[in-house]
Write a protein that holds these residues in place. Structure first.
Motif: not given
Lengths: 256, 225
Positions: A203-207, A175-177, A118-119, B8-11
Protein backbone atom coordinates in the motif's frame (compact mmCIF):
# COMPACT_ATOMS: atom_id res chain seq x y z
CA UNK A 1 -15.87 -4.10 -42.57
CA UNK A 2 -14.50 -0.59 -42.51
CA UNK A 3 -13.79 1.75 -39.60
CA UNK A 4 -12.52 5.25 -38.95
CA UNK A 5 -9.87 5.25 -36.23
CA UNK A 6 -9.18 8.34 -34.16
CA UNK A 7 -5.79 7.44 -32.74
CA UNK A 8 -3.73 9.24 -30.12
CA UNK A 9 -0.26 9.87 -31.60
CA UNK A 10 2.51 10.98 -29.27
CA UNK A 11 6.18 10.88 -30.26
CA UNK A 12 7.49 10.39 -26.74
CA UNK A 13 6.99 11.23 -23.08
CA UNK A 14 7.85 14.89 -23.72
CA UNK A 15 5.53 15.35 -26.71
CA UNK A 16 2.09 16.83 -26.05
CA UNK A 17 0.34 14.42 -28.46
CA UNK A 18 -2.69 14.73 -30.74
CA UNK A 19 -5.43 12.70 -32.39
CA UNK A 20 -4.94 11.57 -36.00
CA UNK A 21 -7.66 9.90 -38.08
CA UNK A 22 -7.00 6.77 -40.12
CA UNK A 23 -9.24 4.63 -42.28
CA UNK A 24 -9.24 0.89 -41.62
CA UNK A 25 -10.53 -0.69 -44.84
CA UNK A 26 -11.43 -4.23 -45.73
CA UNK A 27 -11.30 -5.66 -42.21
CA UNK A 28 -12.60 -9.17 -41.54
CA UNK A 29 -15.24 -9.33 -38.83
CA UNK A 30 -13.33 -12.34 -37.42
CA UNK A 31 -10.09 -10.43 -36.99
CA UNK A 32 -9.04 -9.35 -33.53
CA UNK A 33 -8.65 -5.72 -32.59
CA UNK A 34 -4.87 -5.97 -32.70
CA UNK A 35 -4.96 -7.72 -36.10
CA UNK A 36 -7.03 -4.81 -37.35
CA UNK A 37 -4.34 -2.43 -36.04
CA UNK A 38 -1.66 -4.59 -37.71
CA UNK A 39 -3.42 -4.10 -41.05
CA UNK A 40 -3.61 -0.35 -40.55
CA UNK A 41 0.09 -0.30 -39.65
CA UNK A 42 0.99 -2.31 -42.77
CA UNK A 43 -0.69 0.24 -44.95
CA UNK A 44 0.91 3.10 -43.00
CA UNK A 45 4.34 1.54 -43.52
CA UNK A 46 3.62 1.04 -47.22
CA UNK A 47 2.96 4.77 -47.44
CA UNK A 48 6.21 5.49 -45.59
CA UNK A 49 4.46 6.71 -42.43
CA UNK A 50 5.29 5.81 -38.83
CA UNK A 51 3.15 2.86 -37.68
CA UNK A 52 0.95 3.23 -34.59
CA UNK A 53 2.86 1.99 -31.55
CA UNK A 54 0.90 -0.29 -29.21
CA UNK A 55 1.92 -2.83 -26.59
CA UNK A 56 1.21 -6.53 -27.19
CA UNK A 57 2.76 -9.87 -26.40
CA UNK A 58 0.89 -13.17 -26.03
CA UNK A 59 -2.33 -12.19 -27.83
CA UNK A 60 -4.03 -14.90 -25.80
CA UNK A 61 -5.45 -12.67 -23.06
CA UNK A 62 -3.03 -13.74 -20.34
CA UNK A 63 -0.02 -11.41 -20.44
CA UNK A 64 -1.66 -8.05 -19.81
CA UNK A 65 0.46 -6.18 -22.35
CA UNK A 66 -2.23 -4.98 -24.77
CA UNK A 67 -3.57 -2.04 -22.85
CA UNK A 68 -5.52 0.76 -24.44
CA UNK A 69 -8.71 2.73 -24.11
CA UNK A 70 -10.97 1.64 -26.97
CA UNK A 71 -13.86 4.02 -27.60
CA UNK A 72 -14.10 5.02 -23.94
CA UNK A 73 -13.73 1.51 -22.51
CA UNK A 74 -10.54 -0.04 -21.13
CA UNK A 75 -9.84 -3.03 -23.43
CA UNK A 76 -12.99 -2.20 -25.40
CA UNK A 77 -16.69 -2.68 -24.82
CA UNK A 78 -16.75 -6.46 -24.21
CA UNK A 79 -16.76 -7.51 -20.54
CA UNK A 80 -13.98 -9.76 -19.28
CA UNK A 81 -12.00 -9.43 -22.50
CA UNK A 82 -8.53 -8.08 -23.23
CA UNK A 83 -7.95 -5.91 -26.30
CA UNK A 84 -6.21 -8.81 -28.08
CA UNK A 85 -9.21 -11.11 -27.57
CA UNK A 86 -11.69 -8.49 -28.73
CA UNK A 87 -13.09 -9.14 -32.20
CA UNK A 88 -14.19 -6.64 -34.79
CA UNK A 89 -17.65 -8.25 -35.09
CA UNK A 90 -18.52 -6.44 -31.84
CA UNK A 91 -18.27 -3.10 -33.67
CA UNK A 92 -20.63 -1.57 -36.20
CA UNK A 93 -19.51 -1.34 -39.81
CA UNK A 94 -18.40 2.20 -40.53
CA UNK A 95 -18.05 3.08 -36.84
CA UNK A 96 -15.56 5.70 -35.65
CA UNK A 97 -13.39 4.23 -32.87
CA UNK A 98 -11.31 6.44 -30.57
CA UNK A 99 -8.06 4.94 -29.29
CA UNK A 100 -6.18 6.40 -26.33
CA UNK A 101 -3.37 5.23 -24.06
CA UNK A 102 -3.99 4.66 -20.32
CA UNK A 103 -4.10 8.10 -18.77
CA UNK A 104 -2.77 7.75 -15.23
CA UNK A 105 0.23 9.74 -14.05
CA UNK A 106 2.19 6.69 -12.78
CA UNK A 107 1.90 5.17 -16.31
CA UNK A 108 3.81 7.65 -18.51
CA UNK A 109 3.20 7.35 -22.25
CA UNK A 110 6.18 5.80 -24.01
CA UNK A 111 4.80 6.40 -27.50
CA UNK A 112 1.29 6.57 -29.02
CA UNK A 113 -0.79 3.91 -27.23
CA UNK A 114 2.07 2.36 -25.28
CA UNK A 115 2.57 3.25 -21.61
CA UNK A 116 5.24 2.30 -19.09
CA UNK A 117 3.62 0.15 -16.40
CA UNK A 118 6.79 -0.39 -14.32
CA UNK A 119 4.96 1.22 -11.37
CA UNK A 120 3.05 -2.08 -11.01
CA UNK A 121 6.32 -4.05 -11.05
CA UNK A 122 7.69 -1.89 -8.25
CA UNK A 123 4.54 -2.52 -6.19
CA UNK A 124 4.99 -6.29 -6.68
CA UNK A 125 8.66 -6.02 -5.68
CA UNK A 126 7.67 -4.30 -2.44
CA UNK A 127 5.67 -7.28 -1.12
CA UNK A 128 4.09 -9.45 -3.78
CA UNK A 129 6.10 -12.54 -2.89
CA UNK A 130 6.47 -15.21 -0.22
CA UNK A 131 9.82 -15.77 1.48
CA UNK A 132 10.86 -19.42 1.24
CA UNK A 133 14.11 -21.19 1.86
CA UNK A 134 15.69 -22.39 -1.33
CA UNK A 135 16.48 -26.06 -1.74
CA UNK A 136 14.53 -29.00 -2.96
CA UNK A 137 10.94 -28.37 -3.96
CA UNK A 138 8.52 -28.84 -1.04
CA UNK A 139 6.00 -31.69 -1.16
CA UNK A 140 2.98 -30.31 -2.99
CA UNK A 141 0.38 -31.81 -0.66
CA UNK A 142 2.15 -31.00 2.62
CA UNK A 143 -0.07 -27.98 3.32
CA UNK A 144 -3.74 -28.77 2.87
CA UNK A 145 -5.79 -25.78 1.64
CA UNK A 146 -9.60 -25.92 1.63
CA UNK A 147 -11.02 -25.84 -1.89
CA UNK A 148 -13.03 -22.63 -1.39
CA UNK A 149 -9.96 -20.75 -0.13
CA UNK A 150 -7.80 -22.08 -2.96
CA UNK A 151 -10.46 -21.08 -5.50
CA UNK A 152 -10.85 -17.63 -3.96
CA UNK A 153 -7.08 -17.06 -3.96
CA UNK A 154 -6.96 -18.22 -7.56
CA UNK A 155 -9.68 -15.77 -8.57
CA UNK A 156 -7.50 -12.96 -7.24
CA UNK A 157 -4.38 -14.49 -8.78
CA UNK A 158 -5.86 -14.29 -12.28
CA UNK A 159 -4.90 -10.58 -12.32
CA UNK A 160 -2.60 -10.02 -15.31
CA UNK A 161 -1.46 -6.56 -14.20
CA UNK A 162 -2.72 -4.88 -17.37
CA UNK A 163 -3.57 -1.61 -15.59
CA UNK A 164 -7.18 -1.37 -16.83
CA UNK A 165 -8.39 -0.83 -13.24
CA UNK A 166 -6.22 2.23 -12.67
CA UNK A 167 -6.84 3.47 -16.21
CA UNK A 168 -10.62 3.31 -15.98
CA UNK A 169 -10.81 4.70 -12.43
CA UNK A 170 -11.95 8.35 -12.37
CA UNK A 171 -9.48 8.77 -9.47
CA UNK A 172 -6.58 6.90 -11.08
CA UNK A 173 -6.60 4.40 -8.23
CA UNK A 174 -4.74 1.10 -8.52
CA UNK A 175 -6.42 -0.43 -5.50
CA UNK A 176 -8.05 -3.30 -7.45
CA UNK A 177 -4.66 -4.42 -8.75
CA UNK A 178 -2.85 -4.06 -5.42
CA UNK A 179 -5.65 -5.69 -3.44
CA UNK A 180 -5.81 -8.66 -5.84
CA UNK A 181 -2.08 -9.24 -5.40
CA UNK A 182 -2.30 -8.74 -1.63
CA UNK A 183 -5.29 -11.02 -1.16
CA UNK A 184 -4.03 -13.78 -3.42
CA UNK A 185 -1.01 -14.27 -1.13
CA UNK A 186 -2.56 -13.24 2.21
CA UNK A 187 -5.34 -15.81 1.97
CA UNK A 188 -3.02 -18.80 1.50
CA UNK A 189 -1.07 -20.45 4.35
CA UNK A 190 2.22 -19.84 2.52
CA UNK A 191 1.58 -16.11 2.39
CA UNK A 192 -0.16 -15.65 5.72
CA UNK A 193 2.97 -15.22 7.92
CA UNK A 194 3.96 -12.09 5.98
CA UNK A 195 0.43 -10.86 5.34
CA UNK A 196 0.35 -7.68 7.42
CA UNK A 197 3.86 -6.60 6.45
CA UNK A 198 3.05 -7.29 2.80
CA UNK A 199 -0.18 -5.27 2.94
CA UNK A 200 1.50 -2.28 4.58
CA UNK A 201 4.45 -2.22 2.21
CA UNK A 202 2.49 -2.71 -0.99
CA UNK A 203 0.00 0.00 0.00
CA UNK A 204 2.81 2.41 0.86
CA UNK A 205 4.50 1.69 -2.48
CA UNK A 206 1.20 2.21 -4.30
CA UNK A 207 0.86 5.61 -2.62
CA UNK A 208 4.45 6.58 -3.42
CA UNK A 209 3.91 5.77 -7.10
CA UNK A 210 1.20 8.43 -7.13
CA UNK A 211 -1.98 6.42 -7.71
CA UNK A 212 -5.26 7.92 -6.52
CA UNK A 213 -7.74 6.72 -3.92
CA UNK A 214 -10.74 4.45 -4.29
CA UNK A 215 -14.14 6.13 -3.89
CA UNK A 216 -16.14 3.01 -4.77
CA UNK A 217 -17.28 4.06 -8.24
CA UNK A 218 -16.79 0.44 -9.26
CA UNK A 219 -15.41 1.23 -12.73
CA UNK A 220 -12.34 -0.99 -12.13
CA UNK A 221 -14.41 -4.10 -11.49
CA UNK A 222 -16.33 -3.66 -14.75
CA UNK A 223 -13.21 -2.83 -16.78
CA UNK A 224 -11.11 -5.72 -15.43
CA UNK A 225 -10.57 -8.28 -18.21
CA UNK A 226 -10.22 -10.95 -15.51
CA UNK A 227 -13.37 -9.78 -13.66
CA UNK A 228 -11.61 -9.42 -10.32
CA UNK A 229 -13.95 -8.41 -7.50
CA UNK A 230 -13.78 -5.20 -5.46
CA UNK A 231 -14.13 -7.47 -2.41
CA UNK A 232 -10.35 -7.58 -2.54
CA UNK A 233 -10.19 -3.85 -1.85
CA UNK A 234 -12.30 -4.18 1.30
CA UNK A 235 -10.13 -7.04 2.51
CA UNK A 236 -6.98 -5.04 1.83
CA UNK A 237 -8.43 -2.07 3.78
CA UNK A 238 -9.10 -4.37 6.72
CA UNK A 239 -5.62 -5.90 6.63
CA UNK A 240 -4.03 -2.47 6.33
CA UNK A 241 -5.89 -1.05 9.34
CA UNK A 242 -5.05 -4.19 11.29
CA UNK A 243 -1.36 -3.86 10.39
CA UNK A 244 -1.33 -0.17 11.41
CA UNK A 245 -2.97 -0.87 14.76
CA UNK A 246 -0.65 -3.79 15.47
CA UNK A 247 2.28 -1.53 14.65
CA UNK A 248 1.09 0.73 17.46
CA UNK A 249 0.54 -2.03 20.00
CA UNK A 250 3.58 -4.20 19.29
CA UNK A 251 5.88 -1.68 17.65
CA UNK A 252 6.14 -3.88 14.59
CA UNK A 253 4.30 -4.46 11.36
CA UNK A 254 2.51 -7.38 12.92
CA UNK A 255 4.62 -10.10 11.38
CA UNK A 256 8.19 -10.11 12.55
CA UNK B 1 1.25 9.74 17.65
CA UNK B 2 3.88 8.58 15.15
CA UNK B 3 1.74 5.64 14.14
CA UNK B 4 -1.22 7.90 13.47
CA UNK B 5 0.65 10.31 11.22
CA UNK B 6 1.98 7.32 9.27
CA UNK B 7 -1.55 5.91 9.09
CA UNK B 8 -3.02 9.27 8.07
CA UNK B 9 -0.24 9.69 5.51
CA UNK B 10 -1.44 6.59 3.67
CA UNK B 11 -4.33 6.38 1.22
CA UNK B 12 -6.27 3.78 3.22
CA UNK B 13 -5.62 5.62 6.51
CA UNK B 14 -7.23 8.76 5.13
CA UNK B 15 -10.13 6.79 3.69
CA UNK B 16 -10.68 5.21 7.10
CA UNK B 17 -10.77 8.65 8.76
CA UNK B 18 -13.38 9.83 6.24
CA UNK B 19 -15.47 6.69 6.84
CA UNK B 20 -15.34 6.86 10.64
CA UNK B 21 -16.09 10.61 10.84
CA UNK B 22 -18.88 10.16 8.30
CA UNK B 23 -20.51 7.40 10.34
CA UNK B 24 -20.15 9.50 13.51
CA UNK B 25 -22.00 12.37 11.84
CA UNK B 26 -24.71 9.97 10.64
CA UNK B 27 -25.14 8.89 14.27
CA UNK B 28 -25.70 12.55 15.17
CA UNK B 29 -28.14 12.99 12.30
CA UNK B 30 -30.32 10.12 13.52
CA UNK B 31 -30.58 11.75 16.96
CA UNK B 32 -31.17 15.20 15.48
CA UNK B 33 -33.88 13.83 13.18
CA UNK B 34 -35.69 12.08 16.06
CA UNK B 35 -35.53 15.30 18.08
CA UNK B 36 -36.98 17.29 15.17
CA UNK B 37 -39.95 14.97 14.83
CA UNK B 38 -41.23 16.22 18.19
CA UNK B 39 -42.49 19.25 16.31
CA UNK B 40 -45.42 17.01 15.35
CA UNK B 41 -46.42 16.78 19.04
CA UNK B 42 -47.76 20.26 18.34
CA UNK B 43 -48.07 23.35 20.47
CA UNK B 44 -48.52 23.00 24.25
CA UNK B 45 -50.70 25.25 26.46
CA UNK B 46 -47.60 27.41 27.11
CA UNK B 47 -44.27 27.68 25.25
CA UNK B 48 -42.61 25.89 28.21
CA UNK B 49 -44.96 22.93 27.87
CA UNK B 50 -44.44 22.54 24.13
CA UNK B 51 -42.72 19.21 23.42
CA UNK B 52 -40.10 20.56 20.99
CA UNK B 53 -39.16 23.37 23.41
CA UNK B 54 -38.89 20.89 26.28
CA UNK B 55 -36.53 18.84 24.16
CA UNK B 56 -34.44 21.92 23.30
CA UNK B 57 -34.22 22.85 27.00
CA UNK B 58 -33.22 19.26 27.84
CA UNK B 59 -30.21 19.63 25.53
CA UNK B 60 -29.26 22.81 27.37
CA UNK B 61 -29.53 21.26 30.85
CA UNK B 62 -25.81 20.68 31.00
CA UNK B 63 -24.05 23.26 28.84
CA UNK B 64 -20.67 21.53 29.31
CA UNK B 65 -22.06 18.35 27.76
CA UNK B 66 -23.64 20.30 24.92
CA UNK B 67 -20.37 22.03 24.13
CA UNK B 68 -18.45 18.74 24.30
CA UNK B 69 -20.94 17.36 21.77
CA UNK B 70 -20.58 20.43 19.54
CA UNK B 71 -16.80 20.25 19.72
CA UNK B 72 -16.85 16.55 18.86
CA UNK B 73 -19.09 17.19 15.86
CA UNK B 74 -16.97 20.09 14.68
CA UNK B 75 -13.84 17.93 14.95
CA UNK B 76 -15.50 15.14 12.94
CA UNK B 77 -16.67 17.63 10.31
CA UNK B 78 -13.29 19.35 9.97
CA UNK B 79 -11.44 16.01 9.78
CA UNK B 80 -13.95 14.73 7.21
CA UNK B 81 -13.67 17.80 4.98
CA UNK B 82 -9.91 18.35 5.27
CA UNK B 83 -9.19 14.67 4.59
CA UNK B 84 -11.50 14.59 1.58
CA UNK B 85 -9.76 17.67 0.16
CA UNK B 86 -6.39 15.93 0.56
CA UNK B 87 -7.67 12.73 -1.08
CA UNK B 88 -9.30 14.67 -3.87
CA UNK B 89 -6.01 16.49 -4.54
CA UNK B 90 -4.18 13.17 -4.81
CA UNK B 91 -6.84 11.83 -7.17
CA UNK B 92 -6.55 14.85 -9.45
CA UNK B 93 -2.77 14.57 -9.52
CA UNK B 94 -3.10 10.88 -10.44
CA UNK B 95 -5.20 11.79 -13.49
CA UNK B 96 -3.57 14.89 -15.00
CA UNK B 97 -5.18 14.35 -18.40
CA UNK B 98 -8.75 13.30 -19.11
CA UNK B 99 -9.77 10.88 -21.81
CA UNK B 100 -11.30 12.37 -24.93
CA UNK B 101 -13.87 9.57 -24.68
CA UNK B 102 -14.62 7.68 -21.47
CA UNK B 103 -17.86 5.79 -20.99
CA UNK B 104 -18.73 5.07 -17.39
CA UNK B 105 -20.34 1.70 -16.78
CA UNK B 106 -20.65 1.60 -13.02
CA UNK B 107 -20.05 5.10 -11.66
CA UNK B 108 -23.42 6.83 -11.19
CA UNK B 109 -24.85 10.19 -10.17
CA UNK B 110 -24.58 9.17 -6.50
CA UNK B 111 -20.89 8.27 -6.64
CA UNK B 112 -19.93 11.16 -8.92
CA UNK B 113 -21.67 13.99 -7.07
CA UNK B 114 -20.31 13.16 -3.60
CA UNK B 115 -18.13 16.27 -3.61
CA UNK B 116 -20.92 18.59 -4.84
CA UNK B 117 -23.39 17.10 -2.37
CA UNK B 118 -20.83 17.66 0.37
CA UNK B 119 -20.23 21.28 -0.61
CA UNK B 120 -23.98 21.93 -0.72
CA UNK B 121 -24.38 20.36 2.73
CA UNK B 122 -21.52 22.41 4.15
CA UNK B 123 -23.08 25.64 2.90
CA UNK B 124 -26.43 24.50 4.26
CA UNK B 125 -24.99 23.69 7.73
CA UNK B 126 -23.58 27.22 8.00
CA UNK B 127 -26.94 28.71 7.01
CA UNK B 128 -28.82 26.34 9.33
CA UNK B 129 -26.71 27.35 12.36
CA UNK B 130 -27.06 31.05 11.50
CA UNK B 131 -30.80 30.54 11.10
CA UNK B 132 -32.06 28.35 13.94
CA UNK B 133 -29.15 28.20 16.42
CA UNK B 134 -27.80 31.76 16.41
CA UNK B 135 -30.88 33.45 14.96
CA UNK B 136 -28.99 35.95 12.81
CA UNK B 137 -30.04 34.77 9.34
CA UNK B 138 -33.67 35.92 9.78
CA UNK B 139 -33.75 37.97 13.04
CA UNK B 140 -37.45 38.83 12.54
CA UNK B 141 -38.35 35.12 12.61
CA UNK B 142 -36.27 34.24 15.64
CA UNK B 143 -36.84 34.48 19.35
CA UNK B 144 -34.40 32.77 21.75
CA UNK B 145 -35.78 29.62 23.49
CA UNK B 146 -38.96 29.62 21.37
CA UNK B 147 -37.77 26.82 19.12
CA UNK B 148 -41.27 25.70 18.13
CA UNK B 149 -42.37 29.17 17.03
CA UNK B 150 -39.08 29.75 15.21
CA UNK B 151 -39.51 26.53 13.24
CA UNK B 152 -43.16 27.17 12.38
CA UNK B 153 -42.72 30.82 11.41
CA UNK B 154 -39.64 30.04 9.28
CA UNK B 155 -41.06 27.10 7.40
CA UNK B 156 -44.29 28.94 6.65
CA UNK B 157 -42.11 30.93 4.26
CA UNK B 158 -41.88 28.70 1.14
CA UNK B 159 -38.42 30.03 0.25
CA UNK B 160 -36.89 28.96 3.59
CA UNK B 161 -38.73 25.63 3.58
CA UNK B 162 -37.50 25.12 0.00
CA UNK B 163 -33.86 25.58 1.04
CA UNK B 164 -34.32 22.95 3.74
CA UNK B 165 -35.98 20.51 1.34
CA UNK B 166 -33.15 20.99 -1.18
CA UNK B 167 -30.61 20.34 1.57
CA UNK B 168 -32.26 17.00 2.34
CA UNK B 169 -32.03 16.09 -1.36
CA UNK B 170 -28.29 16.79 -1.20
CA UNK B 171 -28.15 14.75 2.00
CA UNK B 172 -29.89 11.82 0.30
CA UNK B 173 -27.35 11.79 -2.55
CA UNK B 174 -24.47 12.05 -0.11
CA UNK B 175 -25.70 9.28 2.20
CA UNK B 176 -26.83 6.92 -0.57
CA UNK B 177 -23.24 6.43 -1.72
CA UNK B 178 -21.57 7.39 1.56
CA UNK B 179 -22.96 4.79 3.94
CA UNK B 180 -22.15 1.78 1.78
CA UNK B 181 -18.75 3.25 0.88
CA UNK B 182 -17.89 3.77 4.54
CA UNK B 183 -18.56 0.14 5.37
CA UNK B 184 -16.65 -1.02 2.33
CA UNK B 185 -13.71 1.13 3.39
CA UNK B 186 -13.88 -0.29 6.90
CA UNK B 187 -13.51 -3.77 5.46
CA UNK B 188 -16.98 -5.30 5.01
CA UNK B 189 -16.25 -7.57 2.08
CA UNK B 190 -18.47 -10.62 2.19
CA UNK B 191 -21.02 -10.32 -0.65
CA UNK B 192 -23.90 -11.29 1.67
CA UNK B 193 -22.86 -8.79 4.36
CA UNK B 194 -22.20 -6.14 1.74
CA UNK B 195 -25.67 -6.69 0.28
CA UNK B 196 -27.16 -6.30 3.77
CA UNK B 197 -25.12 -3.13 4.33
CA UNK B 198 -26.29 -1.82 0.95
CA UNK B 199 -29.96 -2.41 1.78
CA UNK B 200 -29.49 -1.06 5.32
CA UNK B 201 -27.49 1.95 4.10
CA UNK B 202 -30.09 2.91 1.54
CA UNK B 203 -32.89 2.37 4.05
CA UNK B 204 -31.04 4.55 6.57
CA UNK B 205 -30.59 7.28 3.95
CA UNK B 206 -34.30 7.17 3.15
CA UNK B 207 -35.37 7.17 6.82
CA UNK B 208 -33.09 10.08 7.74
CA UNK B 209 -34.11 12.12 4.71
CA UNK B 210 -37.85 11.45 5.10
CA UNK B 211 -37.58 12.32 8.80
CA UNK B 212 -35.86 15.62 8.08
CA UNK B 213 -37.97 16.61 5.10
CA UNK B 214 -41.22 15.90 6.95
CA UNK B 215 -40.73 18.99 9.15
CA UNK B 216 -40.61 21.78 6.52
CA UNK B 217 -43.16 19.93 4.36
CA UNK B 218 -45.45 19.35 7.38
CA UNK B 219 -45.34 23.03 8.27
CA UNK B 220 -45.91 24.12 4.66
CA UNK B 221 -48.93 21.83 4.42
CA UNK B 222 -50.20 23.22 7.76
CA UNK B 223 -50.09 19.79 9.45
CA UNK B 224 -48.68 21.72 12.41
CA UNK B 225 -48.93 25.44 13.00
Amino acid sequence: MRFTLKVWRQNGPGDSGRFVEYAAEDISSDSSFLEMLDRVNESLEAEGEEPIVFDHDCREGICGACSMMIDGYAHGPERGTTACQLHMRHFKDGQTITLEPWRVRPFPVVRDLMVDRSAFDRIIESGGYVSVNTGSAPEANLIPIPKDIADDAFDSATCIGCGACAASCPNGSAMLFVSAKVHHLNSLPQGEPESLKRTAEMVMRMDEEGFGNCTNHGECEVACPKEISMRNISRMNRDFVRSSLLARVFGSNGNS
Amino acid sequence: MGWFSAFYGSSIGKKTVVAVTGLAMIGFLVGHMLGNLQVFAGRGPTPEETKLNEYAELLRMEMGLLWAMRLGLLTALVLHVVTVIKLRGENRRARPQNYAVQRYQSANAFSRFMMWGGIALLAYVVYHILHLTMGVAHPDLFEPHHVYDNVIHSFQKPLIAGVYVLATVALYFHLYHGVVSAFQTLGVSHPRHLQNVRVLGHALAVVIVVGFVSVPVGVLLRVVS
